[in-house]
Enzyme design. Structure first.
Site, PDB file in Angstrom:
ATOM      1  CG  ASP A 260      -1.558   1.316   1.469  1.00  0.00           C
ATOM      2  OD1 ASP A 260      -2.179   1.816   0.526  1.00  0.00           O
ATOM      3  OD2 ASP A 260      -1.438   1.861   2.572  1.00  0.00           O
TER       4      ASP A 260
ATOM      5  CG  ASP B 162      -1.242   1.936   7.069  1.00  0.00           C
ATOM      6  OD1 ASP B 162      -1.882   1.976   5.993  1.00  0.00           O
ATOM      7  OD2 ASP B 162      -0.769   2.948   7.609  1.00  0.00           O
TER       8      ASP B 162
ATOM      9  CG  ASP C 196      -4.682  -1.757   2.722  1.00  0.00           C
ATOM     10  OD1 ASP C 196      -5.056  -1.486   1.571  1.00  0.00           O
ATOM     11  OD2 ASP C 196      -3.903  -1.046   3.362  1.00  0.00           O
TER      12      ASP C 196
END
Length: 716
Positions: free
Chosen positions: A399, A596, A600
């Site tokens: 990410d 995080d 996700d």
């Protein structure tokens, strides 16, 4: 009708330039948190085996039960072993001539078999029902044969050398220790779905006539009108009927900038109105909300994930058939040779020593030491299968915001309108006006001025104007800071330099003095220096690096180019993140996802290995098989090194444990009897216990592994 008071804003916002692809960005790109997006979930399966009443799912109550049972059995095992006739003969000491002493081992051994052996016996029943023989059935076979043979020997029914009470006691204690160690290392503390549910506010403010009533979000119905205070979470999906606010949707969409939402716009449960109050008409509740959809995605990905068979259990399954086959052949051959007494002795010996003490500890010891070493290196292993799989990863999917970048705005550019002003002056004046604000962009400007050690005056007559900017008096001049709307209000023109900044995804704030533009400030999510090292080290290992983000293409490509990332997925929504992971897997890639944020979680669950940045959200942590205590992306390399080292130790221990069985069982069966050699039962059993020490010492070598991010990067 009295209108409920919505004007509770405690801060103001800037109008800022956002991504060129976002139609609302000209009003206010990011004046909220710069998104701590993702978190994914590795396999939560923990390789469950049904161990009967004790279970094997890694839950805390099972850990406690096995711990207590181990210590109780250890205490009982001492007199069983010490007063075992066969054990005393092995060590050459004589048992005291006391009435009844010969029954100590049988009585206490029976207690151990019934009590301490129950988890293995019930687990064996489960494996039989599932028609999947494994470790439980192998252990149950050995302790049952040892128990029956020992009683027969104690009662004088068969040869006295088949007194296996000491071996039964050691076997139960060692296997209980192995399962206790394994469960302790696998214990999990929270669930992803509970963390997702926690995103909803505890209470919602529903408008009933002239009153505002506080209710639980679960009590809201379609058509209800709710008030969302500044900084409050939206309790249900709906449309805004009154008010305008920058909504932080990063936990749901992954977009790093708060998005301006006004009348008629759709908002999602769990997102935050950062700066202004809103009225929202509820149009989805319960299972129909976007948050519930993410919950379903996480649950489905967890449930559909293929569960890798434990290496040790697979080996145990083969050893079960090997031992059973060897026992049958031994009985038949010795009986055909006309030695039925030897047939009984040799068959029982084979079945007892076929249960490998070392195999029961081979995996748990490595896992336990690995997780301990990982914790000291800032890596928490929640899922043993994730650790096992990490060595095979061919693509690491990062990410962007909060993982490869710091997730907060930083001043990257300062431009001046003409030579009459310096960049330091422009920054100092902007910092003066922003000095009392807690907004992330304001803090970034103030921090930049402090870093440059600039003298910042105190602003007075501070004013804020929603969707425009802020103004204050600084050293006798009216200084304003804001985005495109501020320029429009003063009929001013955007500085030419800022066009390229925008293309790179920067947030643009212009600074005006007495109504004239004197400069501009560019802010962006700063790339971590550690990210460059991590990407380079992964490339040296031949691993593809992919970036995924909810941000616009221009922002994503700018970061990717800076880091040398191989592939980029931009503008990706939560459900698409999981789909992107699946696409990579369909290409034959084994994927590790690093993130995080809540958005996700489905992708973390879908990935072969889910790695959560510890500074992220609870749901991301709960969804991941591996958690990084720090936000250093280089720690991913530590996980790879640990996985490879752990796998080597597992293979070594398994080869020793299983290999010893493959050698000792035929010898105990008497394959070398024609040349005069038969492995004595007591020696075989003793050496089997000694093999446990070898496995334990080999596992201890993992403690020498250096898992610091710096060392892991150098190792590549």
């Amino acid at each position: 009708m009295t209108q409920p008071n919505l004007n509770h804003s405690t801060d103001r916002k800037h109008s800022m330039a956002g991504s060129t692809t976002d139609s609302t960005a000209d009003v206010q790109p990011d004046h909220g948190a710069m998104d701590h997006e993702n978190m994914d979930h590795g396999k939560m399966d923990h390789g469950k085996m049904d161990h009967g009443a004790m279970g094997h799912g890694g839950h805390g109550d099972h850990v406690g039960q096995f711990r207590r049972l181990f210590w109780i059995m250890l205490v009982i095992a001492v007199p069983v072993v010490v007063f075992s006739h066969m054990f005393s003969m092995l060590l050459g000491y004589t048992l005291p001539d006391i009435v009844g002493i010969v029954w100590i081992s049988p009585v206490l051994g029976t207690l151990m078999f019934v009590w301490g052996g129950r988890p293995f016996l019930t687990g064996a029943v489960s494996e039989l029902k599932a028609r999947k023989p494994g470790m439980m059935l192998l252990i149950a076979l050995a302790i049952t044969v040892a128990f029956l043979a020992s009683w027969a020997a104690s009662l004088g029914i068969i040869d006295a050398e088949l007194d296996f009470w000491w071996e039964l006691a050691l076997l139960i204690v060692i296997m209980l220790l192995g399962h206790w160690i394994e469960m302790r290392s696998l214990a999990q503390t929270s669930t992803a779905l509970e963390s997702l549910a926690a995103l909803l506010p505890d209470e919602a403010e529903r408008i009933d006539g002239d009153e505002i009533v506080r209710v639980s979000p679960t009590e809201l119905a379609l058509g209800d009108l709710v008030v969302v205070r500044p900084g409050g979470r939206i309790p249900a999906d709906g449309k805004i009927t009154e008010g305008t606010a920058d909504v932080d949707e990063s936990m749901i969409t992954g977009e790093s900038r708060p998005v301006k939402r006004g009348v008629g716009d759709q908002v999602v449960a769990g997102t935050v109105a950062t700066d202004s109050a809103l009225r929202v008409r509820v149009d989805a509740v319960g299972d129909d909300t976007a948050l519930a959809g993410i919950q379903r995605l996480v649950a489905e990905a967890q449930g559909s994930s293929s569960k890798a068979q434990r290496i040790a259990d697979t080996a145990a399954g083969w050893l079960f058939w090997f031992a059973l086959g060897a026992g049958v052949i031994t009985a038949i051959v010795w009986t055909l040779l006309g030695q039925p007494q030897d047939a009984v002795v040799r068959t029982i010996t084979v079945l007892v020593i076929a249960c490998p003490h070392a195999l029961g500890l081979a995996i748990p010891l490595v896992v336990s030491i690995s997780t301990e070493r990982a914790a000291k290196g800032g890596v928490l292993i929640k899922d043993r299968l994730a650790l096992e799989s990490m060595r095979q990863v061919t693509s690491v999917l990062f990410d962007k915001t909060g993982t490869l970048t710091k997730g907060e705005p930083t001043v990257t550019h300062v431009a001046v309108a003409d030579s009459a002003f310096s960049s330091d002056q422009v920054l100092a004046w902007a910092a003066a006006v922003e000095g009392d604000s807690e907004h992330p962009l304001a803090r970034a400007i103030v921090t930049a001025a402090q870093t440059r050690e600039l003298t910042v005056s105190r602003a007075s007559e501070f004013q804020t104007k929603a969707a425009v900017g802020v103004t204050g008096q600084v050293d006798g001049h009216s200084v304003s800071v804001g985005g495109p709307s501020l320029l429009t209000e003063h009929d001013a023109t955007q500085l030419a330099e800022t066009v390229d900044w925008q293309k790179q995804g920067a947030i643009i704030l212009h600074v005006l003095r007495d109504g004239a533009v004197i400069g501009a400030i560019g802010l962006a999510d700063e790339v971590r220096e550690e990210s460059r090292q991590a990407v380079d080290a992964l490339h040296r290992r031949g691993i593809e690096v992919v970036m995924i983000t909810g941000d616009a293409e221009a922002v994503a490509q700018s970061v990717a180019a800076e880091l040398g990332i191989d592939r980029v997925f931009a503008g990706v929504h939560p459900e698409d993140k999981a789909r992107k992971v699946a696409e990579l897997q369909h290409e034959g890639r084994r994927v590790a996802m690093v993130g995080d944020g809540v958005n996700d979680a489905p992708a973390l669950a879908q990935a072969d290995v889910g790695i959560a940045i510890g500074a992220g959200t609870d749901v991301a942590i709960a969804s991941a098989g591996v958690i990084l205590a720090s936000d250093d992306p280089r720690s991913v390399l530590s996980v790879i090194e640990l996985s490879r080292a752990s796998y080597r130790k597992m293979k070594q221990n398994l080869w020793w444990a299983a290999g010893y069985n493959l050698l000792s069982v035929p010898l105990a069966a008497g394959v070398l009897a024609p040349i005069g050699f038969v492995l004595p039962m007591e020696i075989g059993a003793l050496l089997m216990s000694v093999s446990t020490v070898v496995v334990a010492l080999n596992a201890q070598l993992l403690r020498r592994l250096d898992l610091t991010p710096e060392s892991s990067v150098r190792a590549g």
